[in-house]
Write a protein that holds these residues in place. Structure first.
Motif, short mmCIF file in Angstrom:
data_model
loop_
_atom_site.label_atom_id
_atom_site.label_comp_id
_atom_site.label_asym_id
_atom_site.label_seq_id
_atom_site.Cartn_x
_atom_site.Cartn_y
_atom_site.Cartn_z
N SER A 29 0.83 -1.21 0.00
CA SER A 29 0.00 0.00 0.00
C SER A 29 0.86 1.25 0.00
O SER A 29 0.59 2.21 -0.73
N GLU A 30 1.92 1.26 0.80
CA GLU A 30 2.82 2.41 0.85
C GLU A 30 3.58 2.57 -0.46
O GLU A 30 3.80 3.69 -0.93
N SER A 51 1.27 4.15 -2.91
CA SER A 51 1.07 5.58 -2.61
C SER A 51 2.27 6.40 -3.03
O SER A 51 2.13 7.52 -3.54
N SER A 101 2.08 6.91 -6.66
CA SER A 101 1.01 7.85 -7.02
C SER A 101 1.42 9.29 -6.79
O SER A 101 1.12 10.17 -7.60
N ASP A 131 -6.56 11.92 -5.61
CA ASP A 131 -5.49 10.92 -5.48
C ASP A 131 -4.37 11.41 -4.57
O ASP A 131 -3.85 10.64 -3.75
N THR A 151 -5.53 11.15 -0.95
CA THR A 151 -5.62 9.75 -0.52
C THR A 151 -4.25 9.17 -0.20
O THR A 151 -4.05 8.54 0.85
N HIS A 152 -3.30 9.42 -1.07
CA HIS A 152 -2.00 8.76 -0.93
C HIS A 152 -1.07 9.47 0.05
O HIS A 152 -0.25 8.82 0.70
N ASN A 162 -2.22 8.27 3.36
CA ASN A 162 -1.76 6.89 3.58
C ASN A 162 -0.30 6.83 4.00
O ASN A 162 0.10 5.92 4.74
N LEU A 163 0.51 7.79 3.54
CA LEU A 163 1.94 7.81 3.90
C LEU A 163 2.21 8.56 5.20
O LEU A 163 3.36 8.65 5.63
N GLN A 218 -2.84 11.87 10.34
CA GLN A 218 -3.54 11.70 9.08
C GLN A 218 -4.67 12.72 8.90
O GLN A 218 -4.83 13.28 7.81
N GLN A 220 -2.43 5.45 -13.24
CA GLN A 220 -3.13 5.25 -11.98
C GLN A 220 -4.20 4.18 -12.15
O GLN A 220 -4.34 3.29 -11.32
N LYS A 264 -4.15 0.50 -10.22
CA LYS A 264 -5.24 0.14 -9.32
C LYS A 264 -5.96 -1.11 -9.78
O LYS A 264 -6.48 -1.88 -8.97
#
Length: 301
Positions: free
Chosen positions: A145-146, A149, A152, A180, A183-184, A187-188, A194, A294, A298
């Motif tokens: 996931s990281e 991100s 992205s 996007d 979101t990313h 996530n990071l 957050q 992207q 995904k």
């Protein structure tokens, strides 16, 4: 014309968010994943000093050994190559060489003295997203996931810096980029921060940017293209973009194709990619690489 100006302002707001919030998030992520390790003590300069030997061999193209290599030879691979401009941001070749560490055979250099390269006094938050991403991929243990991100955020940064103009994106495309990016970057971010990062990005979208800031940010976009070659400098009075700038942009796009193709190959079994890869060069010409890549990464919904 009014619509074009509106989209230009929106793109500049997005770029400002990438520069400010994006770099803050990635530098904090780098600190969490890498600098917090005991051997680095939380200091970027300490990290650079300890990893000088490793990074030298990721950069040096001729596979020349150095005085830090074992006698049996260097085992550091070059599966990931470091570009000249990245190495030059981190180190400068003004150190004092030990003559005993330099070995030549005729005119051919067999071994270099690593003391030639001095670590620059620089902090992680002063680096561009491209440099932070390169170092994260080398040294950080990231989840899938990281990793996605990070890809992205890089796509967003590159799609802005490699755009043919500041008004080539529609408002719909810019809205996708904003979503996007939020979101990313969230996530990071470390969990306790957050919500703060999310609100900061949303505030960036509401921020009213003026003409002076648009001009300044446009110049920074241009400087990010020029920085890959320290041999050249663009005078602010020039009205024509030199040919070498065009060559740099073209080279960067070719590198992006290679990187995306490699990424797509890793995911080949998940969904069909042939159509995407076949049309990738055409997509680049129309500046839609960000959105297509992207979507491809995904996969199907």
């Amino acid at each position: 014309m009014a619509s074009s100006a509106c989209e230009q302002r929106e793109l500049m707001k997005l770029f400002k968010c990438v520069l400010d919030t994006g770099i803050d998030v990635l530098s904090a992520f780098f600190t969490l994943k890498v600098l917090s390790l005991p051997q680095y003590g939380g200091h970027f300069t300490q990290f650079l000093e300890k990893e000088k030997h490793f990074l030298y061999h990721k950069w040096e193209k001729n596979r020349t050994t150095c005085c830090a290599c074992p006698k049996i030879g260097c085992s550091i691979g070059r599966s990931t190559n470091m570009k000249n401009w990245i190495f030059q941001i981190l180190y400068e070749a003004n150190g004092t060489e030990d003559p005993a560490h330099v070995i030549k055979q005729g005119a051919c250099l067999q071994q270099l003295c690593l003391h030639k390269f001095e670590t620059k006094t620089i902090a992680a938050h002063e680096l561009d997203i491209t440099v932070l991403s390169f170092l994260l991929r080398l040294f950080a243990n990231m989840s899938a996931s990281e990793d996605l991100s990070l890809d992205s955020v890089n796509f967003c940064r590159n799609s802005i810096c490699h755009a043919r103009s500041t008004n080539c994106f529609s408002m719909a495309e810019l809205n996708i980029m904003w979503t996007d990016l939020e979101t990313h970057l969230v996530n990071l971010s470390d969990l306790p921060y957050q919500r703060i990062i999310q609100k900061q990005i949303q505030n960036c979208r509401k921020y009213e940017i003026d003409k002076a800031e648009i001009a300044e940010l446009s110049n920074r976009i241009n400087s990010m293209e020029i920085v890959v070659d320290h041999s050249y400098h663009l005078n602010n009075n020039h009205t024509k973009v030199p040919e070498y700038i065009t060559e740099i942009v073209a080279k960067n796009k070719e590198e992006m194709v290679a990187e995306i193709t490699a990424k797509m190959s890793e995911l080949q079994g998940m969904f069909p990619l042939n159509s995407f890869l076949t049309n990738l060069s055409t997509l680049l010409e129309h500046e839609t690489i960000y959105f297509t890549a992207q979507q491809a990464i995904k996969g199907p919904k």
